[in-house]
Design a protein around this motif. Structure first.
Motif, PDB file in Angstrom:
ATOM      1  N   THR A 143      34.956  89.145 -32.507  1.00 44.18           N
ATOM      2  CA  THR A 143      33.810  89.299 -31.934  1.00 44.18           C
ATOM      3  C   THR A 143      33.569  90.407 -31.451  1.00 44.18           C
ATOM      4  OG1 THR A 143      34.453  87.505 -32.368  1.00 44.18           O
ATOM      5  CG2 THR A 143      32.062  87.461 -30.960  1.00 44.18           C
ATOM      6  N   ARG A 144      34.498  91.520 -30.506  1.00 39.47           N
ATOM      7  CA  ARG A 144      33.655  92.984 -29.558  1.00 39.47           C
ATOM      8  C   ARG A 144      33.500  93.383 -30.698  1.00 39.47           C
ATOM      9  NH1 ARG A 144      33.328  91.901 -24.480  1.00 39.47           N
ATOM     10  NH2 ARG A 144      34.310  90.055 -23.179  1.00 39.47           N
ATOM     11  N   ALA A 145      34.660  93.920 -31.023  1.00 34.37           N
ATOM     12  CA  ALA A 145      34.625  95.104 -32.114  1.00 34.37           C
ATOM     13  C   ALA A 145      33.322  95.259 -33.367  1.00 34.37           C
ATOM     14  CB  ALA A 145      35.998  94.710 -33.368  1.00 34.37           C
ATOM     15  N   MET A 146      32.923  93.710 -33.379  1.00 36.29           N
ATOM     16  CA  MET A 146      31.577  93.750 -34.561  1.00 36.29           C
ATOM     17  C   MET A 146      30.317  93.964 -33.600  1.00 36.29           C
ATOM     18  SD  MET A 146      33.116  93.936 -37.418  1.00 36.29           S
ATOM     19  CE  MET A 146      34.470  94.857 -36.906  1.00 36.29           C
ATOM     20  N   ILE A 147      30.100  93.005 -32.487  1.00 32.12           N
ATOM     21  CA  ILE A 147      29.273  93.165 -31.573  1.00 32.12           C
ATOM     22  C   ILE A 147      28.920  95.362 -31.461  1.00 32.12           C
ATOM     23  CG2 ILE A 147      28.569  93.682 -29.240  1.00 32.12           C
ATOM     24  CD1 ILE A 147      29.501  90.670 -29.398  1.00 32.12           C
ATOM     25  N   ALA A 148      30.129  95.441 -31.188  1.00 33.87           N
ATOM     26  CA  ALA A 148      29.955  97.330 -30.468  1.00 33.87           C
ATOM     27  C   ALA A 148      30.127  98.273 -32.264  1.00 33.87           C
ATOM     28  CB  ALA A 148      31.463  98.190 -30.062  1.00 33.87           C
ATOM     29  N   SER A 149      30.241  97.958 -33.098  1.00 37.94           N
ATOM     30  CA  SER A 149      30.056  98.573 -34.440  1.00 37.94           C
ATOM     31  C   SER A 149      28.437  98.583 -35.115  1.00 37.94           C
ATOM     32  CB  SER A 149      30.671  98.102 -35.594  1.00 37.94           C
ATOM     33  OG  SER A 149      29.957  96.875 -35.782  1.00 37.94           O
ATOM     34  N   LYS A 150      28.113  97.258 -33.855  1.00 40.25           N
ATOM     35  CA  LYS A 150      26.215  97.918 -34.778  1.00 40.25           C
ATOM     36  C   LYS A 150      25.993  97.210 -36.280  1.00 40.25           C
ATOM     37  CE  LYS A 150      25.143  99.687 -30.125  1.00 40.25           C
ATOM     38  NZ  LYS A 150      24.639  98.311 -29.761  1.00 40.25           N
ATOM     39  N   ALA A 151      27.190  96.401 -37.133  1.00 34.89           N
ATOM     40  CA  ALA A 151      27.316  96.528 -38.400  1.00 34.89           C
ATOM     41  C   ALA A 151      26.262  95.034 -38.555  1.00 34.89           C
ATOM     42  CB  ALA A 151      27.926  96.346 -38.636  1.00 34.89           C
ATOM     43  N   VAL A 152      26.169  94.781 -39.512  1.00 28.30           N
ATOM     44  CA  VAL A 152      25.156  93.032 -40.024  1.00 28.30           C
ATOM     45  C   VAL A 152      26.331  92.302 -40.236  1.00 28.30           C
ATOM     46  CG1 VAL A 152      23.201  91.914 -40.914  1.00 28.30           C
ATOM     47  CG2 VAL A 152      23.115  94.989 -40.116  1.00 28.30           C
ATOM     48  N   CYS A 153      26.180  91.442 -39.935  1.00 31.21           N
ATOM     49  CA  CYS A 153      28.055  91.011 -39.946  1.00 31.21           C
ATOM     50  C   CYS A 153      27.406  89.623 -40.474  1.00 31.21           C
ATOM     51  CB  CYS A 153      28.442  90.468 -39.130  1.00 31.21           C
ATOM     52  SG  CYS A 153      29.359  92.271 -37.885  1.00 31.21           S
ATOM     53  N   ILE A 154      27.145  89.280 -42.186  1.00 29.78           N
ATOM     54  CA  ILE A 154      27.329  87.781 -43.150  1.00 29.78           C
ATOM     55  C   ILE A 154      28.201  87.463 -43.514  1.00 29.78           C
ATOM     56  CG2 ILE A 154      26.058  87.007 -44.622  1.00 29.78           C
ATOM     57  CD1 ILE A 154      24.665  89.603 -44.431  1.00 29.78           C
ATOM     58  N   ALA A 155      29.037  85.654 -42.813  1.00 31.73           N
ATOM     59  CA  ALA A 155      30.333  85.281 -42.861  1.00 31.73           C
ATOM     60  C   ALA A 155      29.996  83.924 -43.893  1.00 31.73           C
ATOM     61  CB  ALA A 155      30.433  84.724 -41.110  1.00 31.73           C
ATOM     62  N   TYR A 156      30.443  84.262 -44.707  1.00 31.80           N
ATOM     63  CA  TYR A 156      30.935  83.213 -45.629  1.00 31.80           C
ATOM     64  C   TYR A 156      30.461  82.191 -45.630  1.00 31.80           C
ATOM     65  CZ  TYR A 156      32.513  87.416 -49.313  1.00 31.80           C
ATOM     66  OH  TYR A 156      32.684  88.392 -50.064  1.00 31.80           O
ATOM     67  N   GLU A 157      31.904  81.912 -44.191  1.00 31.22           N
ATOM     68  CA  GLU A 157      31.376  80.596 -43.815  1.00 31.22           C
ATOM     69  C   GLU A 157      30.531  79.833 -43.710  1.00 31.22           C
ATOM     70  OE1 GLU A 157      33.189  83.288 -40.625  1.00 31.22           O
ATOM     71  OE2 GLU A 157      33.224  82.891 -42.244  1.00 31.22           O
ATOM     72  N   THR A 158      29.298  80.408 -42.880  1.00 30.52           N
ATOM     73  CA  THR A 158      28.397  80.403 -42.438  1.00 30.52           C
ATOM     74  C   THR A 158      27.322  79.697 -43.582  1.00 30.52           C
ATOM     75  OG1 THR A 158      27.954  81.475 -41.434  1.00 30.52           O
ATOM     76  CG2 THR A 158      29.115  80.278 -39.960  1.00 30.52           C
ATOM     77  N   VAL A 159      26.925  80.582 -44.001  1.00 31.99           N
ATOM     78  CA  VAL A 159      26.044  80.016 -45.491  1.00 31.99           C
ATOM     79  C   VAL A 159      26.053  78.891 -45.689  1.00 31.99           C
ATOM     80  CG1 VAL A 159      25.798  80.645 -47.717  1.00 31.99           C
ATOM     81  CG2 VAL A 159      26.760  83.089 -46.358  1.00 31.99           C
ATOM     82  N   SER A 160      25.494  78.545 -45.519  1.00 33.90           N
ATOM     83  CA  SER A 160      24.810  76.897 -45.603  1.00 33.90           C
ATOM     84  C   SER A 160      23.377  76.396 -45.634  1.00 33.90           C
ATOM     85  CB  SER A 160      25.453  75.913 -44.283  1.00 33.90           C
ATOM     86  OG  SER A 160      24.370  76.159 -43.235  1.00 33.90           O
ATOM     87  N   ASP A 161      23.375  75.207 -46.767  1.00 35.04           N
ATOM     88  CA  ASP A 161      22.008  74.401 -47.624  1.00 35.04           C
ATOM     89  C   ASP A 161      21.330  73.737 -46.185  1.00 35.04           C
ATOM     90  OD1 ASP A 161      23.295  72.564 -47.872  1.00 35.04           O
ATOM     91  OD2 ASP A 161      23.222  72.068 -50.144  1.00 35.04           O
ATOM     92  N   GLU A 162      20.233  72.892 -46.429  1.00 35.19           N
ATOM     93  CA  GLU A 162      20.442  72.253 -45.438  1.00 35.19           C
ATOM     94  C   GLU A 162      20.746  70.403 -45.131  1.00 35.19           C
ATOM     95  OE1 GLU A 162      15.765  71.314 -46.516  1.00 35.19           O
ATOM     96  OE2 GLU A 162      14.886  73.505 -46.401  1.00 35.19           O
ATOM     97  N   ASP A 163      21.625  70.714 -46.184  1.00 30.80           N
ATOM     98  CA  ASP A 163      22.189  69.012 -45.549  1.00 30.80           C
ATOM     99  C   ASP A 163      23.805  69.573 -45.253  1.00 30.80           C
ATOM    100  OD1 ASP A 163      20.183  68.398 -46.929  1.00 30.80           O
ATOM    101  OD2 ASP A 163      21.327  68.012 -49.115  1.00 30.80           O
ATOM    102  N   GLY A 164      23.691  71.220 -45.102  1.00 31.29           N
ATOM    103  CA  GLY A 164      25.075  71.360 -44.543  1.00 31.29           C
ATOM    104  C   GLY A 164      26.389  72.024 -44.752  1.00 31.29           C
ATOM    105  N   PHE A 165      25.809  71.851 -47.055  1.00 32.62           N
ATOM    106  CA  PHE A 165      26.804  72.164 -47.477  1.00 32.62           C
ATOM    107  C   PHE A 165      27.523  73.749 -47.850  1.00 32.62           C
ATOM    108  CE2 PHE A 165      27.789  73.594 -51.901  1.00 32.62           C
ATOM    109  CZ  PHE A 165      28.740  73.157 -52.594  1.00 32.62           C
ATOM    110  N   LEU A 166      28.744  74.047 -47.436  1.00 32.57           N
ATOM    111  CA  LEU A 166      29.070  75.108 -47.269  1.00 32.57           C
ATOM    112  C   LEU A 166      29.013  76.382 -48.527  1.00 32.57           C
ATOM    113  CD1 LEU A 166      30.857  74.602 -44.401  1.00 32.57           C
ATOM    114  CD2 LEU A 166      28.808  75.133 -44.424  1.00 32.57           C
ATOM    115  N   PRO A 167      28.539  76.824 -49.651  1.00 30.80           N
ATOM    116  CA  PRO A 167      28.590  76.401 -51.184  1.00 30.80           C
ATOM    117  C   PRO A 167      29.580  77.726 -50.854  1.00 30.80           C
ATOM    118  CG  PRO A 167      26.779  78.154 -50.469  1.00 30.80           C
ATOM    119  CD  PRO A 167      27.117  77.095 -49.284  1.00 30.80           C
ATOM    120  N   LEU A 168      30.076  78.863 -49.925  1.00 33.53           N
ATOM    121  CA  LEU A 168      31.118  79.533 -50.110  1.00 33.53           C
ATOM    122  C   LEU A 168      32.606  79.737 -50.086  1.00 33.53           C
ATOM    123  CD1 LEU A 168      28.856  83.341 -49.516  1.00 33.53           C
ATOM    124  CD2 LEU A 168      28.960  81.747 -51.256  1.00 33.53           C
ATOM    125  N   LEU A 169      32.303  78.605 -48.960  1.00 33.50           N
ATOM    126  CA  LEU A 169      33.831  78.203 -48.024  1.00 33.50           C
ATOM    127  C   LEU A 169      34.453  77.152 -48.804  1.00 33.50           C
ATOM    128  CD1 LEU A 169      35.283  77.948 -45.957  1.00 33.50           C
ATOM    129  CD2 LEU A 169      34.157  76.197 -44.541  1.00 33.50           C
TER     130      LEU A 169
END
Length: 364
Positions: A104-130
Motif C-alpha cells: 500500500t505504501r509503495a503504491m501511494i509513493a508511486s502515484k500510480a492509478v491502482c485499479i483492483a480486480y477484487e473490488t470491481v463490483s456491481d450495485e448488488d455487490g457481485f464481484l465479476p473479476l474475483l
C-alpha cells in the motif's frame, strides 16, 4: 493506448495477465500491446502466439513498464517492480491491499492509478473479476485438502469419500460465497460429508436448494465453529469482505480442540486469512504445521492451474481492459460505476475506506 503485460514473478505464478486472443482484441481496436518475452509460456502461450496476435515482444520487465501507459497483470506488484511503476500509470491487477501495508505504501509513493480486480463490483455487490479465480480456488481447496489429509504428509490419513463400510471424511466450509459453494460442490462430489456455515441466510438457503442431502447448512457463530472443528477432518476458510482484511474465525487456541492431522486450507490468505495462525505460503513450500494441525495457505492457488486460470481470468477482465483503453481511466471509471469501484489508490491518495480501516492511522 499502450498496454503492457509483464511476466509474473511471484513464486510459482504461471498465469499471465492477457491471452493472445485478448491481445488481438486490443490491437484490433487500435491499441499497442507490449508483452514481455516468455510471459505466457507458463500458461501454454508462446511468444509466437502473441506476435501472431499483433503484440510487440519486449525482452525485459523494465522495458514493458517503461513503455506502457497501462499495466495488465494477475498478481500484485512485487518489491522488485515497485520502482518500475511510473506516476500516472494505470495498474490493473489483483492488489489485496488490506493484507499488505508495504504494498500500500509503495503504491501511494508511486502515484500510480491502482485499479483492483477484487473490488470491481456491481450495485448488488457481485464481484465479476474475483469470481472466476474464486471458482478455481474453491475447487482446488478440496483437491489440495484431500491430498494433505494423507498420512505421509502428516494428515489424519482420511479418504474424503470413504469406502463401503467406512464413513466418509467430514469437511467444514466457513463461508457460503463463491469459494465456499465451489468447495462444497467438489467435496460433495467426492462423497464427503459437508457442513457449510455462513451468517447470510439467503446464501444458506441457496446452498440448501442446490446441494445434495449430505451437504448441511448452519448459521455461523463462534459456538457452532467451536463445536464442528472437533470432529471435521478438513476445514476450508472461504470468508471474504471485499477490499477488507478477512476476520479470524479460528484462533490459535482453537487448534487444541482439533484432532491431530486435521487440515486447514485458508483461501482467504490474500486478504490476511481467516485463521489466526495463517501465514502466506507458496506452491514450492505449501504447508506448515502448528499444534499437529496442517495448514495450507498458498496465496496464489489458481497459479497451479495456469492454463485454466488465465483463460477464465481474461474472459472477465478483457471487457474492462477495453473500456479503460478506449476511454482512458477517468472517463471509463465515471461512465461505468462497477469499474469505478475498482479504484483503490489514485495518484498517491487512498480512495477506498477498507484500506484506511485496515491500517487505521498508519497511513496518515
Amino acid at each position: 493506448m499502450k498496454i503492457g503485460v509483464p511476466a509474473e514473478i511471484k513464486n510459482n505464478e504461471n498465469r499471465v495477465g492477457l491471452t493472445p486472443a485478448g491481445a488481438f482484441e486490443l490491437v484490433n481496436y487500435g491499441h499497442e500491446v507490449f508483452v514481455q518475452e516468455e510471459a505466457g509460456v507458463g500458461s501454454g502461450f508462446s511468444d509466437e502466439d502473441y506476435r501472431d496476435a499483433g503484440a510487440v515482444l519486449l525482452p525485459t520487465i523494465e522495458a514493458v513498464y517503461a513503455l506502457a501507459e497501462m499495466i495488465v497483470k494477475v498478481k500484485e506488484p512485487t518489491p522488485y517492480e515497485y520502482p518500475l511503476i511510473k506516476k500516472g500509470q494505470v495498474v490493473f491487477t489483483y492488489f489485496h491491499f488490506a493484507s499488505s501495508e508495504a504494498l500500500t505504501r509503495a503504491m501511494i509513493a508511486s502515484k500510480a492509478v491502482c485499479i483492483a480486480y477484487e473490488t470491481v463490483s456491481d450495485e448488488d455487490g457481485f464481484l465479476p473479476l474475483l469470481t472466476p479465480m474464486s471458482e478455481v480456488a474453491g475447487r482446488m481447496a478440496i483437491q489440495q485438502g484431500a491430498k494433505y489429509l494423507e498420512k505421509p504428509i502428516k494428515g489424519r490419513g482420511v479418504l474424503l469419500g470413504g469406502v463401503p463400510g467406512v464413513p466418509p471424511g467430514k469437511v467444514l466450509v466457513l463461508g457460503a460465497g463463491v469459494v465456499g459453494v465451489q468447495a462444497a460442490k467438489m467435496a460433495a462430489g467426492l462423497g464427503a460429508h459437508v457442513t457449510i456455515l455462513d451468517i447470510n441466510m439467503k446464501r444458506l438457503r441457496y446452498v440448501n436448494d442446490i446441494m445434495p442431502n449430505h451437504v448441511v447448512t448452519e448459521f455461523s457463530s463462534v459456538f457452532n465453529i467451536k463445536r464442528h472443528i472437533k470432529n471435521h477432518d478438513l476445514i476450508i476458510g472461504a470468508v471474504l469482505i471485499p477490499g477488507a482484511k478477512a476476520p479470524n474465525l479460528i484462533t490459535r487456541d482453537m487448534l487444541k480442540e482439533m484432532r491431530p492431522g486435521t487440515v486447514l486450507v485458508d483461501v482467504a490468505v490474500d486478504q490476511g486469512g481467516c485463521f489466526e495462525t495463517t501465514r502466506p505460503t507458496t506452491h514450492e513450500d505449501p504447508t506448515f504445521i502448528i499444534d499437529d494441525i496442517v495448514h495450507y495457505c498458498v496465496a496464489n492457488m489458481p497459479g497451479a492451474v495456469p492454463y485454466t486460470s488465465t483463460l477464465a481470468l481474461t474472459n472477465v477482465t478483457l471487457p474492462y481492459v477495453l473500456k479503460l483503453a478506449n476511454l482512458g481511466w477517468e472517463a471509463a471509471c465515471e461512465k461505468y460505476p462497477d469499474l469505478g469501484r475498482g479504484l483503490n489508490i489514485v495518484k498517491g491518495e487512498v480512495v477506498i475506506d477498507e484500506i484506511k480501516k485496515a491500517f487505521e492511522s498508519a497511513l496518515v
